[in-house]
Write a protein that holds these residues in place. Structure first.
Motif, PDB file in Angstrom:
ATOM      1  N   ASN A 116       0.836  -1.218   0.000  1.00 57.32           N
ATOM      2  CA  ASN A 116       0.000   0.000   0.000  1.00 57.32           C
ATOM      3  C   ASN A 116       0.864   1.259   0.000  1.00 57.32           C
ATOM      4  O   ASN A 116       0.807   2.089   0.911  1.00 57.32           O
ATOM      5  N   PHE A 117       1.657   1.393  -1.039  1.00 56.10           N
ATOM      6  CA  PHE A 117       2.606   2.500  -1.125  1.00 56.10           C
ATOM      7  C   PHE A 117       1.938   3.790  -1.596  1.00 56.10           C
ATOM      8  O   PHE A 117       1.012   3.777  -2.404  1.00 56.10           O
ATOM      9  N   ALA A 118       2.439   4.907  -1.068  1.00 54.76           N
ATOM     10  CA  ALA A 118       2.083   6.250  -1.529  1.00 54.76           C
ATOM     11  C   ALA A 118       3.319   7.113  -1.331  1.00 54.76           C
ATOM     12  O   ALA A 118       4.272   6.717  -0.644  1.00 54.76           O
ATOM     13  N   SER A 119       3.337   8.282  -1.912  1.00 57.56           N
ATOM     14  CA  SER A 119       4.479   9.186  -1.763  1.00 57.56           C
ATOM     15  C   SER A 119       4.313  10.034  -0.517  1.00 57.56           C
ATOM     16  O   SER A 119       3.222  10.542  -0.238  1.00 57.56           O
ATOM     17  N   ASN A 120       5.399  10.180   0.252  1.00 59.18           N
ATOM     18  CA  ASN A 120       5.354  11.043   1.424  1.00 59.18           C
ATOM     19  C   ASN A 120       5.685  12.483   1.039  1.00 59.18           C
ATOM     20  O   ASN A 120       5.801  12.820  -0.144  1.00 59.18           O
ATOM     21  N   ASP A 121       5.865  13.346   2.024  1.00 57.22           N
ATOM     22  CA  ASP A 121       6.107  14.763   1.768  1.00 57.22           C
ATOM     23  C   ASP A 121       7.407  15.010   1.015  1.00 57.22           C
ATOM     24  O   ASP A 121       7.559  16.034   0.334  1.00 57.22           O
ATOM     25  N   GLN A 122       8.356  14.086   1.146  1.00 57.97           N
ATOM     26  CA  GLN A 122       9.633  14.227   0.431  1.00 57.97           C
ATOM     27  C   GLN A 122       9.621  13.533  -0.924  1.00 57.97           C
ATOM     28  O   GLN A 122      10.647  13.477  -1.607  1.00 57.97           O
ATOM     29  N   GLY A 123       8.464  12.994  -1.320  1.00 58.44           N
ATOM     30  CA  GLY A 123       8.367  12.316  -2.604  1.00 58.44           C
ATOM     31  C   GLY A 123       8.903  10.908  -2.600  1.00 58.44           C
ATOM     32  O   GLY A 123       9.065  10.294  -3.666  1.00 58.44           O
ATOM     33  N   GLN A 124       9.173  10.353  -1.430  1.00 58.05           N
ATOM     34  CA  GLN A 124       9.680   8.984  -1.319  1.00 58.05           C
ATOM     35  C   GLN A 124       8.519   8.005  -1.150  1.00 58.05           C
ATOM     36  O   GLN A 124       7.481   8.359  -0.595  1.00 58.05           O
ATOM     37  N   PRO A 125       8.705   6.757  -1.618  1.00 57.77           N
ATOM     38  CA  PRO A 125       7.663   5.749  -1.401  1.00 57.77           C
ATOM     39  C   PRO A 125       7.447   5.520   0.092  1.00 57.77           C
ATOM     40  O   PRO A 125       8.405   5.417   0.866  1.00 57.77           O
ATOM     41  N   ASP A 126       6.189   5.450   0.487  1.00 68.27           N
ATOM     42  CA  ASP A 126       5.854   5.289   1.900  1.00 68.27           C
ATOM     43  C   ASP A 126       4.792   4.202   2.032  1.00 68.27           C
ATOM     44  O   ASP A 126       3.635   4.419   1.682  1.00 68.27           O
ATOM     45  N   PRO A 127       5.174   3.003   2.520  1.00 63.87           N
ATOM     46  CA  PRO A 127       4.190   1.917   2.659  1.00 63.87           C
ATOM     47  C   PRO A 127       3.256   2.174   3.836  1.00 63.87           C
ATOM     48  O   PRO A 127       3.705   2.396   4.961  1.00 63.87           O
TER      49      PRO A 127
END
Length: 468
Positions: A221-232
């Motif tokens: 369930n990945f999305a991008s965090n505030d820094q544009g990095q993948p965030d599961p």
């Protein structure tokens, strides 16, 4: 007027039994079950592991039955001390309690002399001893360093002891191997770390014809965090299995009993203000480290295929301090409706870290693990980052132990016990009987208190009767 009959609790024996039952129900069963699955650590029964003959009753009562016995004896000793070290009025109860202790010992001898063992797999455990940073959770080594150590240590151990059927690496020592994680990190160097680790484990498995159980993360369930990095959004503490051909099994076990304040912060939904306070007291990224729990409906059983024509060996993998949870481990072995007289698995493998601990907790964890083997009559394998790694047989005897806070490897052949125990089938039945006794004692105390009030009122007002 009506007078309540003398309470049976006036009997020294019944007082001792009541004290022991109340201790088991409140100080151990309740604490070990609630809240957040409880913390079943430091039970009185664990103190008896140096005298294994007194621990064998745990295959009926669980460890809390041994706790009951310890509390029972100590309650009588306390009454003897309070009685000025005089036996008057206590001799009969003392004899009966001594008789019960003797019966437990006789049962222990009987069970230890009637074990039914068959040869099982040869297992290798690796203990890396990475110090744990309790502020950040870091293990003091990079992913590449951890992988290199485990590959070298495994190769050297298998070459020295050929014929290893299963190699076990400890908790969260590897990156996430699930396909969703690889896709989620596409374009980032994490993919290279995942592929490198997976390939090297597969090569070891094929070269030495040894299956592998390794601890790692599960991410999806990945999305991008505030820094544009993948965030599961979904992260789990998991166990992955590679067969002897190096193939990653589609089966995976996800840890169910998470550590409060270590793997999740409570009160997020029910008390948000308190949750935010807890977050503020932790490391800067504490809110990002919350893990998801696996489901108790998915107690994965892995199968290890022998090199000969024997049936596959089956094993379960409680992670971290899940092996101190008697009820969960019993459920992992409980027979199914399709095979009512057969345990779901043949042995237990615990992968854990224990690098958080600085005192005697490593030894305490081992003592708890001994009871899981006795309760379910199964051998246990322990692969612990900072120790104590090694093996426990179905009677609770240990072997091949690696001292805490050292690095090394240990190899042992497991002996399997086919006996299905009362505890495996019925779980904490004895402890719930103690809870019922506790409720009964509390109820009797309330009734006695009420009648004392009535009698006191009648003493001061002779006009009052029970008919009023």
């Amino acid at each position: 007027s009506f007078h309540l009959p003398s309470s049976i609790l006036h009997s020294p024996l019944m007082r001792c039994i009541s004290i022991a039952a109340i201790w088991v129900a409140t100080a151990e069963l309740l604490r070990g079950s609630w809240p957040w699955h409880g913390l079943p650590w430091l039970y009185l029964g664990y103190t008896q592991t140096p005298v294994l003959v007194m621990c064998q009753i745990a295959d009926v009562t669980g460890v809390l039955g041994v706790s009951f016995l310890v509390a029972l004896v100590n309650a009588w000793v306390a009454m003897w001390v309070l009685n000025g070290f005089r036996l008057r009025g206590l001799a009969e109860s003392g004899v009966r309690i001594a008789g019960l202790v003797l019966l437990v010992a006789v049962y222990g001898v009987f069970r230890m002399e009637n074990e039914k063992l068959t040869a099982g797999p040869t297992v290798l455990v690796v203990q890396p001893n990475y110090p744990q940073d309790n502020s950040t959770g870091n293990k003091g080594a990079t992913e590449e360093q951890m992988l290199n150590f485990h590959v070298r240590a495994t190769a050297a151990a298998v070459q020295a002891h050929p014929g290893v059927d299963l190699t076990v690496w400890s908790e969260t020592i590897m990156p996430p191997f699930n396909l969703e994680a690889r896709l989620g990190w596409s374009g980032w160097n994490v993919v290279g770390i995942i592929d490198n680790a997976k390939d090297r484990i597969a090569n070891l498995a094929r070269e030495y014809h040894s299956a592998f159980l390794v601890g790692g993360l599960y991410q999806t369930n990945f999305a991008s965090n505030d820094q544009g990095q993948p965030d599961p959004a979904d992260k789990r503490n998991s166990a992955y299995f590679f067969d002897t051909q190096g193939e990653l099994s589609p089966l995976r076990y996800d840890k169910i009993h998470l550590v409060p304040f270590g793997e999740f912060i409570p009160f997020k939904e029910g008390f948000p203000a308190l949750y935010r306070l807890m977050i503020s007291l932790g490391p800067p990224d504490m809110n990002a480290y919350a893990l998801h729990a696996g489901s108790e409906d998915q107690l994965t059983v892995f199968e290890l295929q022998p090199s000969d024509d024997r049936p596959a060996w089956r094993f379960v993998t409680p992670i971290c301090f899940e092996d101190i949870d008697p009820g969960l481990c019993a459920k992992m072995f409980r027979p199914t409706e399709s095979e009512p007289g057969k345990k779901r698995a043949d042995f237990l493998v615990n992968i854990t870290n224990d690098g958080w601990f600085l005192a005697n907790e490593n030894s305490q964890h081992l003592q708890a693990a001994i009871f899981r083997s006795i309760e379910n009559r199964v051998p246990s394998v322990r692969s612990v980052n900072t120790g104590i790694s090694g093996f426990i047989d179905p009677l609770g005897y240990t072997s091949g132990l690696l001292p805490a806070r050292t690095e090394g490897t240990s190899t042992g052949e497991l002996m399997l016990d086919s006996r299905v125990t009362f505890f495996t089938v019925w779980g904490q039945m004895f402890a719930w009987v103690c809870a019922a006794v506790t409720a009964g004692v509390a109820g009797m105390s309330v009734v006695r208190c009420q009648w004392s009030v009535v009698e006191d009122s009648q003493t001061h007002n002779p006009q009052l009767t029970t008919d009023n």
